[in-house]
Write a protein that holds these residues in place. Structure first.
Motif, PDB file in Angstrom:
ATOM      1  N   SER A 135      -3.369   3.817  -9.490  1.00  0.00           N
ATOM      2  CA  SER A 135      -4.045   3.215  -8.339  1.00  0.00           C
ATOM      3  C   SER A 135      -3.113   2.276  -7.582  1.00  0.00           C
ATOM      4  O   SER A 135      -3.049   2.306  -6.343  1.00  0.00           O
ATOM      5  CB  SER A 135      -5.283   2.437  -8.808  1.00  0.00           C
ATOM      6  N   ILE A 136      -2.386   1.438  -8.315  1.00  0.00           N
ATOM      7  CA  ILE A 136      -1.473   0.478  -7.681  1.00  0.00           C
ATOM      8  C   ILE A 136      -0.381   1.210  -6.905  1.00  0.00           C
ATOM      9  O   ILE A 136      -0.061   0.865  -5.761  1.00  0.00           O
ATOM     10  CB  ILE A 136      -0.850  -0.453  -8.741  1.00  0.00           C
ATOM     11  N   VAL A 137       0.199   2.237  -7.521  1.00  0.00           N
ATOM     12  CA  VAL A 137       1.264   2.986  -6.860  1.00  0.00           C
ATOM     13  C   VAL A 137       0.744   3.656  -5.599  1.00  0.00           C
ATOM     14  O   VAL A 137       1.365   3.580  -4.533  1.00  0.00           O
ATOM     15  CB  VAL A 137       1.861   4.052  -7.811  1.00  0.00           C
ATOM     16  N   TYR A 138      -0.416   4.291  -5.705  1.00  0.00           N
ATOM     17  CA  TYR A 138      -0.907   5.041  -4.557  1.00  0.00           C
ATOM     18  C   TYR A 138      -1.268   4.147  -3.376  1.00  0.00           C
ATOM     19  O   TYR A 138      -0.931   4.444  -2.229  1.00  0.00           O
ATOM     20  CB  TYR A 138      -2.105   5.912  -4.938  1.00  0.00           C
ATOM     21  N   ILE A 139      -1.923   3.043  -3.643  1.00  0.00           N
ATOM     22  CA  ILE A 139      -2.304   2.168  -2.534  1.00  0.00           C
ATOM     23  C   ILE A 139      -1.060   1.597  -1.865  1.00  0.00           C
ATOM     24  O   ILE A 139      -1.002   1.450  -0.633  1.00  0.00           O
ATOM     25  CB  ILE A 139      -3.250   1.032  -3.013  1.00  0.00           C
ATOM     26  N   SER A 140      -0.018   1.329  -2.639  1.00  0.00           N
ATOM     27  CA  SER A 140       1.238   0.814  -2.078  1.00  0.00           C
ATOM     28  C   SER A 140       1.918   1.870  -1.209  1.00  0.00           C
ATOM     29  O   SER A 140       2.383   1.579  -0.098  1.00  0.00           O
ATOM     30  CB  SER A 140       2.192   0.389  -3.206  1.00  0.00           C
ATOM     31  N   VAL A 141       1.967   3.103  -1.713  1.00  0.00           N
ATOM     32  CA  VAL A 141       2.594   4.194  -0.970  1.00  0.00           C
ATOM     33  C   VAL A 141       1.811   4.505   0.298  1.00  0.00           C
ATOM     34  O   VAL A 141       2.389   4.759   1.363  1.00  0.00           O
ATOM     35  CB  VAL A 141       2.719   5.451  -1.861  1.00  0.00           C
ATOM     36  N   ALA A 142       0.490   4.478   0.221  1.00  0.00           N
ATOM     37  CA  ALA A 142      -0.335   4.770   1.393  1.00  0.00           C
ATOM     38  C   ALA A 142      -0.129   3.723   2.483  1.00  0.00           C
ATOM     39  O   ALA A 142      -0.034   4.059   3.672  1.00  0.00           O
ATOM     40  CB  ALA A 142      -1.803   4.840   0.993  1.00  0.00           C
ATOM     41  N   PHE A 143      -0.043   2.439   2.105  1.00  0.00           N
ATOM     42  CA  PHE A 143       0.203   1.386   3.079  1.00  0.00           C
ATOM     43  C   PHE A 143       1.563   1.595   3.737  1.00  0.00           C
ATOM     44  O   PHE A 143       1.700   1.470   4.958  1.00  0.00           O
ATOM     45  CB  PHE A 143       0.151   0.012   2.400  1.00  0.00           C
ATOM     46  N   ALA A 144       2.570   1.911   2.918  1.00  0.00           N
ATOM     47  CA  ALA A 144       3.913   2.134   3.456  1.00  0.00           C
ATOM     48  C   ALA A 144       3.946   3.356   4.363  1.00  0.00           C
ATOM     49  O   ALA A 144       4.609   3.361   5.406  1.00  0.00           O
ATOM     50  CB  ALA A 144       4.913   2.301   2.306  1.00  0.00           C
ATOM     51  N   SER A 145       3.222   4.390   3.993  1.00  0.00           N
ATOM     52  CA  SER A 145       3.180   5.615   4.789  1.00  0.00           C
ATOM     53  C   SER A 145       2.570   5.363   6.159  1.00  0.00           C
ATOM     54  O   SER A 145       3.067   5.856   7.180  1.00  0.00           O
ATOM     55  CB  SER A 145       2.381   6.695   4.046  1.00  0.00           C
ATOM     56  N   ASP A 146       1.489   4.602   6.200  1.00  0.00           N
ATOM     57  CA  ASP A 146       0.879   4.257   7.479  1.00  0.00           C
ATOM     58  C   ASP A 146       1.790   3.349   8.305  1.00  0.00           C
ATOM     59  O   ASP A 146       1.911   3.500   9.518  1.00  0.00           O
ATOM     60  CB  ASP A 146      -0.466   3.566   7.257  1.00  0.00           C
ATOM     61  N   HIS A 147       2.441   2.393   7.635  1.00  0.00           N
ATOM     62  CA  HIS A 147       3.297   1.441   8.343  1.00  0.00           C
ATOM     63  C   HIS A 147       4.485   2.144   8.992  1.00  0.00           C
ATOM     64  O   HIS A 147       4.836   1.867  10.149  1.00  0.00           O
ATOM     65  CB  HIS A 147       3.785   0.355   7.385  1.00  0.00           C
ATOM     66  N   LEU A 148       5.101   3.072   8.258  1.00  0.00           N
ATOM     67  CA  LEU A 148       6.272   3.785   8.766  1.00  0.00           C
ATOM     68  C   LEU A 148       5.906   5.041   9.542  1.00  0.00           C
ATOM     69  O   LEU A 148       6.768   5.687  10.130  1.00  0.00           O
ATOM     70  CB  LEU A 148       7.198   4.160   7.596  1.00  0.00           C
ATOM     71  N   LYS A 149       4.599   5.404   9.498  1.00  0.00           N
ATOM     72  CA  LYS A 149       4.112   6.621  10.172  1.00  0.00           C
ATOM     73  C   LYS A 149       4.866   7.851   9.677  1.00  0.00           C
ATOM     74  O   LYS A 149       5.260   8.719  10.467  1.00  0.00           O
ATOM     75  CB  LYS A 149       4.222   6.476  11.689  1.00  0.00           C
ATOM     76  N   ARG A 150       5.053   7.929   8.380  1.00  0.00           N
ATOM     77  CA  ARG A 150       5.752   9.055   7.759  1.00  0.00           C
ATOM     78  C   ARG A 150       4.981   9.525   6.530  1.00  0.00           C
ATOM     79  O   ARG A 150       4.375   8.724   5.828  1.00  0.00           O
ATOM     80  CB  ARG A 150       7.174   8.661   7.345  1.00  0.00           C
ATOM     81  N   ARG A 151       4.990  10.829   6.281  1.00  0.00           N
ATOM     82  CA  ARG A 151       4.303  11.410   5.140  1.00  0.00           C
ATOM     83  C   ARG A 151       5.290  12.053   4.159  1.00  0.00           C
ATOM     84  O   ARG A 151       5.341  11.723   2.992  1.00  0.00           O
ATOM     85  CB  ARG A 151       3.279  12.463   5.605  1.00  0.00           C
ATOM     86  N   ALA A 152       6.083  13.012   4.647  1.00  0.00           N
ATOM     87  CA  ALA A 152       6.931  13.810   3.759  1.00  0.00           C
ATOM     88  C   ALA A 152       7.933  12.970   2.990  1.00  0.00           C
ATOM     89  O   ALA A 152       8.241  13.269   1.827  1.00  0.00           O
ATOM     90  CB  ALA A 152       7.662  14.889   4.561  1.00  0.00           C
ATOM     91  N   VAL A 153       8.448  11.898   3.618  1.00  0.00           N
ATOM     92  CA  VAL A 153       9.464  11.074   2.965  1.00  0.00           C
ATOM     93  C   VAL A 153       8.927  10.406   1.702  1.00  0.00           C
ATOM     94  O   VAL A 153       9.684  10.031   0.799  1.00  0.00           O
ATOM     95  CB  VAL A 153      10.014  10.019   3.963  1.00  0.00           C
ATOM     96  N   PHE A 154       7.619  10.275   1.601  1.00  0.00           N
ATOM     97  CA  PHE A 154       6.994   9.742   0.390  1.00  0.00           C
ATOM     98  C   PHE A 154       6.517  10.862  -0.534  1.00  0.00           C
ATOM     99  O   PHE A 154       6.610  10.748  -1.756  1.00  0.00           O
ATOM    100  CB  PHE A 154       5.801   8.852   0.763  1.00  0.00           C
TER     101      PHE A 154
END
Length: 497
Positions: free
Chosen positions: A329-348
């Protein structure tokens, strides 16, 4: 309110439209929204919608995956689940689950979210409560089939529902809450299983029966709550003021302006439905979801069984599942926030898939005597599973515009993706395993690496489309618009990468 809005030449977000420096005159009617007012609005949406969405999805996954906890708490013996009977029960859930996803997502608007979603929740709650009183294998099969029917439309309906409130670049974080809920349901389920199975014998009920009964009642309460608190759309949301609803209209109109369509169309557009079925990127995304869900479903259902195979007792196993899910849960919420912030999907998504592949490799290669290392491997495996599944859902929503095309795309993706449960239910064979579960881990390893390759392919395809549109002249763009291209086919639409 009027001070918060002004006409301007917009610079749209990725996942919606291109830079406006060469945009046709159409863009001049775009309305500017005061960022501070929009920020307050989004905060309010999160405050009111997110708790309901998380709670709903948490109880859904809790009731779906508790069969794994029940299996090691005496259900196998009480129901005489010999051979592969448990695997069959797990598999049959997905047979009915996948059958109703596309229809549910397409019919959501007509049947109304405030009615359809509570109907799903209350329906499966009754099934789970009834499962506490079954006495044979046939009854277990019946409850799993019914559970699949009622849970089938929940996820595509929730993701589609959220897309009517949030813009594309805001969606990964909100959809991440659903997958965090699914991960937390594993942790919560483990704690419940530990506590409720200790009630074994109370009032003549086995511990696993108490597990089904209490979890079913919890779901029923949630279902009743959604009847009163879930609005059909922002126009009927009692907790939004009139000026906030006006802001919502402007946000939707700005997005629809560039996409050449109305995101709130009431009449079913069959042409959009056909476009979704003809779109190669929808099929690539769907096959990636199948691969990732094979891992997700197998891991979430059989994690108690996997950990027990390391040599731990049944009671201790229930507790040991909890930290794994909390970490995920911790990893996913962190990655999702970063993905939205950087507007990138594949890089994660690609790296996360490969990390999960490492976890499966560890469980295949490490000696069974190295219990601590094997348990650590479950954390490595869990690191990427929810990330890739959740971000891929967000990605397909970002990559399809037009309400009914998006609805069909998410329904098709979930139908194909969730059919993985049929296979996932069969690859972890308890009766023929020495605790290592070679077949299950090997199949999952091959699936997650295939998914990683698919995410990279998706990135290449979408980047190529973006580059092609960037190179269009003004005349070419105008011709495309005049020819009726709309939604994500509109020349000014840009895909999130």
């Amino acid at each position: 309110m009027t001070s918060a809005i002004a006409k301007y030449d917009a610079k749209p977000s990725e996942g919606e439209v291109a830079d406006e420096s060469e945009k046709p005159e159409l863009a001049s009617s775009t309305l500017f929204i005061d960022p501070a007012a929009e920020k307050r609005l989004i905060r309010k949406l999160d405050l009111m919608l997110s708790p309901m969405m998380v709670l709903t999805f948490l109880v859904a996954y809790l009731d779906r995956s508790n069969i794994g906890n029940a299996a090691i708490a005496g259900m196998n013996d009480d129901l005489n689940l010999t051979g592969n009977r448990l695997n069959v029960a797990v598999t049959l859930f997905y047979v009915t689950y996948i059958a109703f996803e596309v229809p549910a997502s397409i019919l959501l608007k007509k049947l109304r979210p405030s009615r359809l979603i509570p109907f799903f929740i209350i329906g499966w709650s009754c099934v789970i409560i009834g499962a506490a009183f079954i006495h044979n294998y046939a009854s277990l099969i019946a409850t799993r089939l019914l559970l699949g029917i009622f849970e089938s439309g929940l996820f595509p309906c929730l993701t589609l529902y959220l897309s009517t409130f949030y813009q594309p670049i805001e969606q990964a974080r909100r959809i991440s809450y659903l997958f965090v809920a699914s991960a937390l349901s594993g942790a919560f389920g483990g704690l419940l299983a530990y506590g409720l199975t200790n009630l074994h014998g109370a009032r003549g009920l086995s511990g696993w029966r108490w597990l089904f009964l209490v979890e079913g009642i919890i779901s029923m309460v949630v279902g009743i709550m959604t009847i009163f608190f879930l609005p059909d759309n922002f126009e009927t949301a009692w907790w939004l003021r009139e000026d906030e609803k006006a802001l919502m209209r402007i946000r939707n109109e700005n997005a629809a302006l560039y996409q050449g369509n109305s995101t709130n169309a009431e009449t079913l557009d069959r042409s959009e439905v056909r476009l979704a079925f003809k779109d190669p990127k929808v099929w690539v995304s769907s096959m990636c979801q199948f691969c990732a869900n094979t891992c997700s479903f197998g891991f979430s259902t059989f994690l108690p069984t996997i950990i027990k195979g390391f040599g731990y007792s049944s009671v201790r196993t229930q507790l040991l599942t909890v930290p794994v899910y909390i970490w995920a849960s911790i990893v996913y919420i962190s990655v999702a926030f970063a993905s939205d912030h950087l507007k990138r999907r594949a890089v994660f998504m690609v790296p996360m898939a490969l990390i999960t592949a490492v976890g499966y490799s560890m469980m295949l290669g490490v000696s069974m005597t190295s219990t601590a290392v094997l348990y650590f491997a479950t954390f490595v495996t869990a690191t990427g599973i929810y990330c890739v599944v959740g971000l891929n859902v967000t990605w397909i929503i970002n990559s399809n515009a037009g309400y009914f095309k998006r609805a069909t795309a998410i329904g098709l993706q979930q139908t194909i993706g969730n059919s993985a449960g049929i296979m996932a239910g069969q690859i972890y064979r308890i009766s023929s395993s020495d605790g290592r579960y070679v077949i299950g881990h090997a199949v999952s390893l091959s699936m997650i690496t295939t998914a990683a390759a698919g995410y990279f392919l998706m990135f290449v395809l979408l980047r190529r489309l973006n580059v092609k549109r960037e190179k269009m002249s003004i005349d070419e763009r105008v011709r495309e618009i005049d020819s009726g291209k709309k939604g994500d086919r509109h020349p000014d639409f840009r895909y999130t990468l």
